[in-house]
Motif scaffolding. Structure first.
Motif, PDB file in Angstrom:
ATOM      1  N   LEU A  52     -50.098  48.731 -84.086  1.00  6.85           N
ATOM      2  CA  LEU A  52     -50.252  47.394 -84.653  1.00  6.85           C
ATOM      3  C   LEU A  52     -51.315  46.596 -83.916  1.00  6.85           C
ATOM      4  O   LEU A  52     -52.137  45.916 -84.540  1.00  6.85           O
ATOM      5  CB  LEU A  52     -48.919  46.646 -84.603  1.00  6.85           C
ATOM      6  CG  LEU A  52     -47.873  47.063 -85.616  1.00  6.85           C
ATOM      7  CD1 LEU A  52     -46.559  46.356 -85.346  1.00  6.85           C
ATOM      8  CD2 LEU A  52     -48.347  46.785 -87.028  1.00  6.85           C
ATOM      9  N   GLU A  53     -51.289  46.664 -82.595  1.00 12.92           N
ATOM     10  CA  GLU A  53     -52.272  45.912 -81.812  1.00 12.92           C
ATOM     11  C   GLU A  53     -53.684  46.417 -82.036  1.00 12.92           C
ATOM     12  O   GLU A  53     -54.646  45.656 -81.902  1.00 12.92           O
ATOM     13  CB  GLU A  53     -51.909  45.966 -80.329  1.00 12.92           C
ATOM     14  CG  GLU A  53     -50.690  45.145 -79.985  1.00 12.92           C
ATOM     15  CD  GLU A  53     -50.276  45.284 -78.540  1.00 12.92           C
ATOM     16  OE1 GLU A  53     -50.693  46.254 -77.873  1.00 12.92           O
ATOM     17  OE2 GLU A  53     -49.517  44.417 -78.068  1.00 12.92           O
ATOM     18  N   ALA A  54     -53.838  47.688 -82.387  1.00 14.43           N
ATOM     19  CA  ALA A  54     -55.161  48.259 -82.606  1.00 14.43           C
ATOM     20  C   ALA A  54     -55.679  48.003 -84.023  1.00 14.43           C
ATOM     21  O   ALA A  54     -56.858  48.242 -84.288  1.00 14.43           O
ATOM     22  CB  ALA A  54     -55.127  49.771 -82.343  1.00 14.43           C
ATOM     23  N   ASP A  55     -54.842  47.517 -84.910  1.00 15.92           N
ATOM     24  CA  ASP A  55     -55.248  47.272 -86.299  1.00 15.92           C
ATOM     25  C   ASP A  55     -56.271  46.135 -86.335  1.00 15.92           C
ATOM     26  O   ASP A  55     -55.963  45.009 -85.940  1.00 15.92           O
ATOM     27  CB  ASP A  55     -54.023  46.913 -87.141  1.00 15.92           C
ATOM     28  CG  ASP A  55     -54.328  46.841 -88.618  1.00 15.92           C
ATOM     29  OD1 ASP A  55     -55.464  46.484 -88.985  1.00 15.92           O
ATOM     30  OD2 ASP A  55     -53.424  47.139 -89.417  1.00 15.92           O
ATOM     31  N   PRO A  56     -57.501  46.391 -86.798  1.00 14.52           N
ATOM     32  CA  PRO A  56     -58.530  45.348 -86.799  1.00 14.52           C
ATOM     33  C   PRO A  56     -58.171  44.164 -87.690  1.00 14.52           C
ATOM     34  O   PRO A  56     -58.568  43.038 -87.409  1.00 14.52           O
ATOM     35  CB  PRO A  56     -59.784  46.069 -87.303  1.00 14.52           C
ATOM     36  CG  PRO A  56     -59.313  47.321 -87.932  1.00 14.52           C
ATOM     37  CD  PRO A  56     -57.993  47.653 -87.331  1.00 14.52           C
ATOM     38  N   ARG A  57     -57.396  44.385 -88.745  1.00 15.41           N
ATOM     39  CA  ARG A  57     -57.000  43.271 -89.620  1.00 15.41           C
ATOM     40  C   ARG A  57     -56.108  42.297 -88.879  1.00 15.41           C
ATOM     41  O   ARG A  57     -56.254  41.078 -89.006  1.00 15.41           O
ATOM     42  CB  ARG A  57     -56.274  43.807 -90.853  1.00 15.41           C
ATOM     43  CG  ARG A  57     -57.138  44.694 -91.738  1.00 15.41           C
ATOM     44  CD  ARG A  57     -56.319  45.391 -92.774  1.00 15.41           C
ATOM     45  NE  ARG A  57     -55.333  46.241 -92.092  1.00 15.41           N
ATOM     46  CZ  ARG A  57     -54.393  46.924 -92.698  1.00 15.41           C
ATOM     47  NH1 ARG A  57     -54.274  46.862 -94.004  1.00 15.41           N
ATOM     48  NH2 ARG A  57     -53.560  47.683 -92.025  1.00 15.41           N
ATOM     49  N   ARG A  59     -55.982  41.921 -85.576  1.00 16.37           N
ATOM     50  CA  ARG A  59     -56.790  41.275 -84.532  1.00 16.37           C
ATOM     51  C   ARG A  59     -57.577  40.107 -85.106  1.00 16.37           C
ATOM     52  O   ARG A  59     -57.642  39.039 -84.506  1.00 16.37           O
ATOM     53  CB  ARG A  59     -57.740  42.278 -83.892  1.00 16.37           C
ATOM     54  CG  ARG A  59     -57.052  43.223 -82.959  1.00 16.37           C
ATOM     55  CD  ARG A  59     -58.065  44.128 -82.297  1.00 16.37           C
ATOM     56  NE  ARG A  59     -57.376  45.020 -81.388  1.00 16.37           N
ATOM     57  CZ  ARG A  59     -57.919  45.499 -80.310  1.00 16.37           C
ATOM     58  NH1 ARG A  59     -59.159  45.216 -79.999  1.00 16.37           N
ATOM     59  NH2 ARG A  59     -57.236  46.299 -79.529  1.00 16.37           N
ATOM     60  N   LEU A  60     -58.181  40.322 -86.285  1.00 11.44           N
ATOM     61  CA  LEU A  60     -58.944  39.257 -86.935  1.00 11.44           C
ATOM     62  C   LEU A  60     -58.035  38.089 -87.281  1.00 11.44           C
ATOM     63  O   LEU A  60     -58.369  36.934 -87.031  1.00 11.44           O
ATOM     64  CB  LEU A  60     -59.628  39.788 -88.200  1.00 11.44           C
ATOM     65  CG  LEU A  60     -60.365  38.747 -89.045  1.00 11.44           C
ATOM     66  CD1 LEU A  60     -61.503  38.121 -88.246  1.00 11.44           C
ATOM     67  CD2 LEU A  60     -60.891  39.377 -90.320  1.00 11.44           C
ATOM     68  N   ARG A  61     -56.855  38.383 -87.845  1.00 11.79           N
ATOM     69  CA  ARG A  61     -55.921  37.321 -88.214  1.00 11.79           C
ATOM     70  C   ARG A  61     -55.447  36.567 -86.980  1.00 11.79           C
ATOM     71  O   ARG A  61     -55.313  35.355 -86.989  1.00 11.79           O
ATOM     72  CB  ARG A  61     -54.726  37.918 -88.970  1.00 11.79           C
ATOM     73  CG  ARG A  61     -53.807  36.894 -89.523  1.00 11.79           C
ATOM     74  CD  ARG A  61     -54.497  36.086 -90.603  1.00 11.79           C
ATOM     75  NE  ARG A  61     -53.578  35.095 -91.101  1.00 11.79           N
ATOM     76  CZ  ARG A  61     -53.893  33.841 -91.326  1.00 11.79           C
ATOM     77  NH1 ARG A  61     -55.123  33.429 -91.167  1.00 11.79           N
ATOM     78  NH2 ARG A  61     -53.001  32.993 -91.747  1.00 11.79           N
ATOM     79  N   GLY A  62     -55.202  37.278 -85.899  1.00 13.54           N
ATOM     80  CA  GLY A  62     -54.800  36.621 -84.655  1.00 13.54           C
ATOM     81  C   GLY A  62     -55.884  35.698 -84.132  1.00 13.54           C
ATOM     82  O   GLY A  62     -55.597  34.595 -83.668  1.00 13.54           O
ATOM     83  N   ALA A  63     -57.151  36.141 -84.224  1.00 16.80           N
ATOM     84  CA  ALA A  63     -58.264  35.293 -83.788  1.00 16.80           C
ATOM     85  C   ALA A  63     -58.364  34.053 -84.674  1.00 16.80           C
ATOM     86  O   ALA A  63     -58.623  32.948 -84.178  1.00 16.80           O
ATOM     87  CB  ALA A  63     -59.567  36.085 -83.833  1.00 16.80           C
ATOM     88  N   GLN A  64     -58.134  34.212 -85.976  1.00 18.49           N
ATOM     89  CA  GLN A  64     -58.177  33.064 -86.888  1.00 18.49           C
ATOM     90  C   GLN A  64     -57.074  32.058 -86.548  1.00 18.49           C
ATOM     91  O   GLN A  64     -57.305  30.846 -86.559  1.00 18.49           O
ATOM     92  CB  GLN A  64     -58.032  33.533 -88.341  1.00 18.49           C
ATOM     93  CG  GLN A  64     -59.219  34.299 -88.854  1.00 18.49           C
ATOM     94  CD  GLN A  64     -58.940  34.967 -90.199  1.00 18.49           C
ATOM     95  OE1 GLN A  64     -57.794  35.200 -90.572  1.00 18.49           O
ATOM     96  NE2 GLN A  64     -60.012  35.288 -90.914  1.00 18.49           N
ATOM     97  N   ILE A  65     -55.900  32.556 -86.248  1.00 22.92           N
ATOM     98  CA  ILE A  65     -54.788  31.669 -85.901  1.00 22.92           C
ATOM     99  C   ILE A  65     -55.093  30.927 -84.606  1.00 22.92           C
ATOM    100  O   ILE A  65     -54.864  29.718 -84.498  1.00 22.92           O
ATOM    101  CB  ILE A  65     -53.478  32.468 -85.794  1.00 22.92           C
ATOM    102  CG1 ILE A  65     -53.045  32.939 -87.188  1.00 22.92           C
ATOM    103  CG2 ILE A  65     -52.368  31.654 -85.130  1.00 22.92           C
ATOM    104  CD1 ILE A  65     -51.909  33.932 -87.191  1.00 22.92           C
TER     105      ILE A  65
END
Length: 112
Positions: A52-57, A59-65
Motif C-alpha cells: 500500500l505504501e508503495a502504491d503511487p496513487r 502517495r499522490l493522494r497523501g501528498a494532496q491531503i
C-alpha cells in the motif's frame, strides 16, 4: 490453530495425536505453533502495508491531503455543500428547528 491478523488465537482444534500428548507437551506445542502463526501473520500484514505504501496513487493522494492541510483556513462565510446561499458558520437554529430537535432527541425542558 487459527490466528487473526492481530495475533489473537481464533480457534484450536486437537487431532487424535494431540489428545494423546501429556499436558506439558501439548502446551509447548500450542505455544510453538502460536509463535509461528504470529510470525506469519505479522509478515503478511507488513507485506500488505508495504504494498500500500508503495502504491503511487496513494502517495499522490497523501501528498494532496498534506498540501490541503497546509493551506490557511478560510475566513468569513463558509459554503455548505449543496447550500451555497447559507453560511454554515455561527448560524443559530430557528425556534421551529429547536422544537423539532427537542422532539427528535426527546429533550425535556427543565423550566417546566
Amino acid at each position: 490453530m487459527e490466528v487473526g491478523a492481530d495475533g489473537g488465537l481464533r480457534a484450536i482444534r486437537l487431532t487424535e495425536h494431540g489428545r494423546r500428548l501429556d499436558p506439558d507437551t501439548l502446551v509447548a506445542v500450542i505455544v510453538r505453533l502460536h509463535a509461528a502463526a504470529l510470525t506469519e501473520s505479522r509478515t503478511a500484514v507488513a507485506q500488505a502495508v508495504a504494498e500500500l505504501e508503495a502504491d503511487p496513487r496513494l502517495r499522490l493522494r497523501g501528498a494532496q491531503i498534506m498540501d490541503a492541510l497546509r493551506q490557511p483556513v478560510p475566513r468569513g462565510e463558509v459554503e455548505v455543500r449543496g447550500r451555497p446561499d447559507r453560511p454554515a458558520a455561527s448560524r443559530q437554529p430557528t425556534p421551529e428547528e429547536e422544537d423539532e430537535m427537542d422532539r427528535y432527541y426527546q429533550r425535556k425542558s427543565w423550566l417546566v
